[in-house]
Design an enzyme around this catalytic site. Structure first.
Site, mmCIF file in Angstrom:
data_model
loop_
_atom_site.group_PDB
_atom_site.id
_atom_site.type_symbol
_atom_site.label_atom_id
_atom_site.label_comp_id
_atom_site.label_asym_id
_atom_site.label_seq_id
_atom_site.Cartn_x
_atom_site.Cartn_y
_atom_site.Cartn_z
ATOM 1 N N SER A 14 0.700 -1.156 -0.035
ATOM 2 C CA SER A 14 -0.038 -0.031 0.201
ATOM 3 C C SER A 14 0.903 1.169 0.096
ATOM 4 C CB SER A 14 -1.055 0.055 1.121
ATOM 5 O OG SER A 14 -1.608 1.483 1.305
ATOM 6 N N LYS A 65 -13.326 -4.599 1.728
ATOM 7 C CA LYS A 65 -14.296 -3.398 1.669
ATOM 8 C C LYS A 65 -16.021 -3.867 1.867
ATOM 9 C CE LYS A 65 -11.053 -1.417 -1.728
ATOM 10 N NZ LYS A 65 -10.795 -0.297 -2.884
ATOM 11 N N ASP A 101 -13.598 5.395 -3.993
ATOM 12 C CA ASP A 101 -13.052 5.114 -5.071
ATOM 13 C C ASP A 101 -14.069 5.383 -6.364
ATOM 14 O OD1 ASP A 101 -11.235 3.349 -4.005
ATOM 15 O OD2 ASP A 101 -12.496 1.527 -3.749
ATOM 16 N N GLY A 127 -13.821 -8.083 -8.305
ATOM 17 C CA GLY A 127 -13.251 -7.913 -7.152
ATOM 18 C C GLY A 127 -13.739 -6.767 -6.507
ATOM 19 N N GLY A 128 -12.877 -6.301 -5.557
ATOM 20 C CA GLY A 128 -12.862 -4.959 -4.756
ATOM 21 C C GLY A 128 -13.382 -3.863 -5.204
ATOM 22 N N ASN A 149 -15.752 -12.004 -15.523
ATOM 23 C CA ASN A 149 -14.977 -12.518 -14.267
ATOM 24 C C ASN A 149 -14.781 -13.941 -14.605
ATOM 25 O OD1 ASN A 149 -13.531 -11.676 -11.845
ATOM 26 N ND2 ASN A 149 -15.010 -12.919 -10.842
ATOM 27 N N LYS A 154 -19.356 -14.395 -9.237
ATOM 28 C CA LYS A 154 -19.079 -13.107 -8.999
ATOM 29 C C LYS A 154 -19.604 -11.876 -9.663
ATOM 30 C CE LYS A 154 -14.883 -12.362 -6.420
ATOM 31 N NZ LYS A 154 -13.385 -12.446 -6.495
HETATM 32 P P1 ATR Z 1 -11.135 -9.619 -4.198
HETATM 33 O O1 ATR Z 1 -11.632 -10.931 -4.970
HETATM 34 O O2 ATR Z 1 -10.574 -10.400 -2.660
HETATM 35 O O3 ATR Z 1 -11.925 -8.564 -4.131
HETATM 36 P P2 ATR Z 1 -9.343 -8.489 -5.686
HETATM 37 O O4 ATR Z 1 -7.785 -8.367 -5.942
HETATM 38 O O5 ATR Z 1 -10.054 -7.005 -5.676
HETATM 39 O O6 ATR Z 1 -9.817 -9.514 -4.756
HETATM 40 O O7 ATR Z 1 -10.060 -8.978 -7.092
HETATM 41 C C1 ATR Z 1 -9.211 -10.064 -7.620
HETATM 42 C C2 ATR Z 1 -9.690 -9.881 -9.106
HETATM 43 O O8 ATR Z 1 -8.744 -10.662 -10.082
HETATM 44 C C3 ATR Z 1 -10.892 -11.153 -9.193
HETATM 45 O O9 ATR Z 1 -11.815 -10.685 -10.008
HETATM 46 C C4 ATR Z 1 -10.271 -12.271 -9.673
HETATM 47 O O10 ATR Z 1 -11.075 -13.218 -10.275
HETATM 48 P P3 ATR Z 1 -11.937 -14.324 -9.361
HETATM 49 O O11 ATR Z 1 -13.345 -13.617 -8.746
HETATM 50 O O12 ATR Z 1 -12.408 -15.245 -10.436
HETATM 51 O O13 ATR Z 1 -11.094 -14.708 -8.235
HETATM 52 C C5 ATR Z 1 -9.343 -11.673 -10.730
HETATM 53 N N1 ATR Z 1 -7.961 -12.698 -10.814
HETATM 54 C C6 ATR Z 1 -7.031 -12.921 -10.230
HETATM 55 N N2 ATR Z 1 -6.091 -13.523 -10.497
HETATM 56 C C7 ATR Z 1 -6.864 -14.058 -11.924
HETATM 57 C C8 ATR Z 1 -6.356 -14.869 -12.761
HETATM 58 N N3 ATR Z 1 -5.204 -15.563 -12.708
HETATM 59 N N4 ATR Z 1 -7.301 -15.172 -13.901
HETATM 60 C C9 ATR Z 1 -8.324 -14.672 -13.930
HETATM 61 N N5 ATR Z 1 -8.745 -13.613 -12.942
HETATM 62 C C10 ATR Z 1 -7.964 -13.401 -11.922
#
Ligand code: ATR
Length: 262
Positions: A14, A65, A101, A127-128, A149, A154
């Site tokens: 961060s 979040k 955000d 994600g977040g 996604n 999700k």
């Molecule tokens: P969080 O999921 O806890 O909110 P984030 O960092 O905000 O964390 O989100 C990660 C995002 O990157 C998600 O959309 C994740 O997809 P999934 O929901 O399928 O996990 C995506 N992501 C991370 N690594 C990935 C990969 N190797 N291939 C495709 N999507 C990926």
């Protein structure tokens, strides 16, 4: 001395302390901004410290979040509509969760002078940060938002919040004016999205929420194919700027020096 925190897990990466502490010093505010890695079980306790005024404000990052919401007394409209909180403050005896955000993304796009009106937008990742981006895009009157996604459920649960978005299978390619990487792919330099850059032709707008590394492979390749690119640095700065203003009732400066810090 006032105390501010950013909480998340992981948190080492961060840049919020660097930016906030710079502005605190610039504005002669007697306060310190720290980062803390937490487990879910510690959220209740840390938020109670805001009520006790031992902590004066908290920024929330991945993966908390949404999970902080039950521990807060009230949510702003933006936080409620996105089910996402990145800024916590104490006002009139209650803890409030807000989402900066959204404004961060909106102001970053304005700073980049890109006109989003009537554009087709393709968002990668649920994600977040994705609900905030979708909320801002709708506010800026884009014509269509498509979301993809890896874990389809999700994306579908985001459709419950934003009924007018289109869900696209992961790996399927569609027509767009602007594409946004809101996944964490690219945080590590060698990571890259599997993507056919030639399919949509040049002159599209490729945006990556990631700002460290400065240029992900996603942006590098998009540029090679004649597209316009932007990283998430200004979004990061603007969301911090909004949080700082809420907590300290002072609008700090965003100038070359601040931009160079990140
Ligand atoms: P969080 O999921 O806890 O909110 P984030 O960092 O905000 O964390 O989100 C990660 C995002 O990157 C998600 O959309 C994740 O997809 P999934 O929901 O399928 O996990 C995506 N992501 C991370 N690594 C990935 C990969 N190797 N291939 C495709 N999507 C990926």
């Amino acid at each position: 001395m006032k105390k501010y925190l950013v909480i998340g897990n992981p948190i080492e990466h961060s840049m919020s302390p660097k930016l906030h502490n710079y502005w605190l010093k610039e504005n002669n505010i007697n306060a310190i901004y720290d980062k803390r890695k937490l487990e879910v079980s510690e959220l209740k306790r840390i938020i109670s410290q805001v009520k006790e005024e031992k902590i004066n404000g908290i920024n929330v990052t991945v993966p908390f979040k949404k999970t902080v919401i039950p521990f807060l007394d009230e949510l702003s409209t933006e936080a409620k509509d996105t089910q996402s909180v990145n800024t916590i403050y104490f006002q009139n005896g209650i803890t409030i969760g807000h989402n900066t955000d959204i404004a961060g993304f909106e102001l970053a796009i304005k700073y980049a002078k890109y006109d989003l009106a009537n554009k087709k937008i393709f968002v990668l990742g649920a994600g977040g940060v994705s609900p905030s981006i979708i909320y801002a895009l709708r506010k800026m009157k884009v014509s269509k938002i498509s979301l993809s996604n890896r874990t389809k459920e999700k994306a579908e649960s985001l459709k419950n919040l934003f009924k007018d978005i289109e869900i696209v299978d992961w790996g399927e390619r569609i027509d767009f004016d602007m594409i946004i990487n809101a996944t964490s792919i690219g945080l590590k330099n060698e990571d890259s999205l599997n993507f056919d850059y030639s399919a949509n032709g040049p002159d599209k707008y490729f945006y990556d929420v990631i700002y460290n590394p400065k240029e992900t492979l996603f942006l590098k390749r998009a540029k090679l194919f004649g597209n316009r690119t932007e990283n998430g640095k200004m979004m990061f700065i603007y969301q911090a700027h909004q949080s700082f203003t809420i907590w300290n009732k002072i609008m700090p400066k965003i100038n070359e020096e601040v931009i160079k810090l990140i």
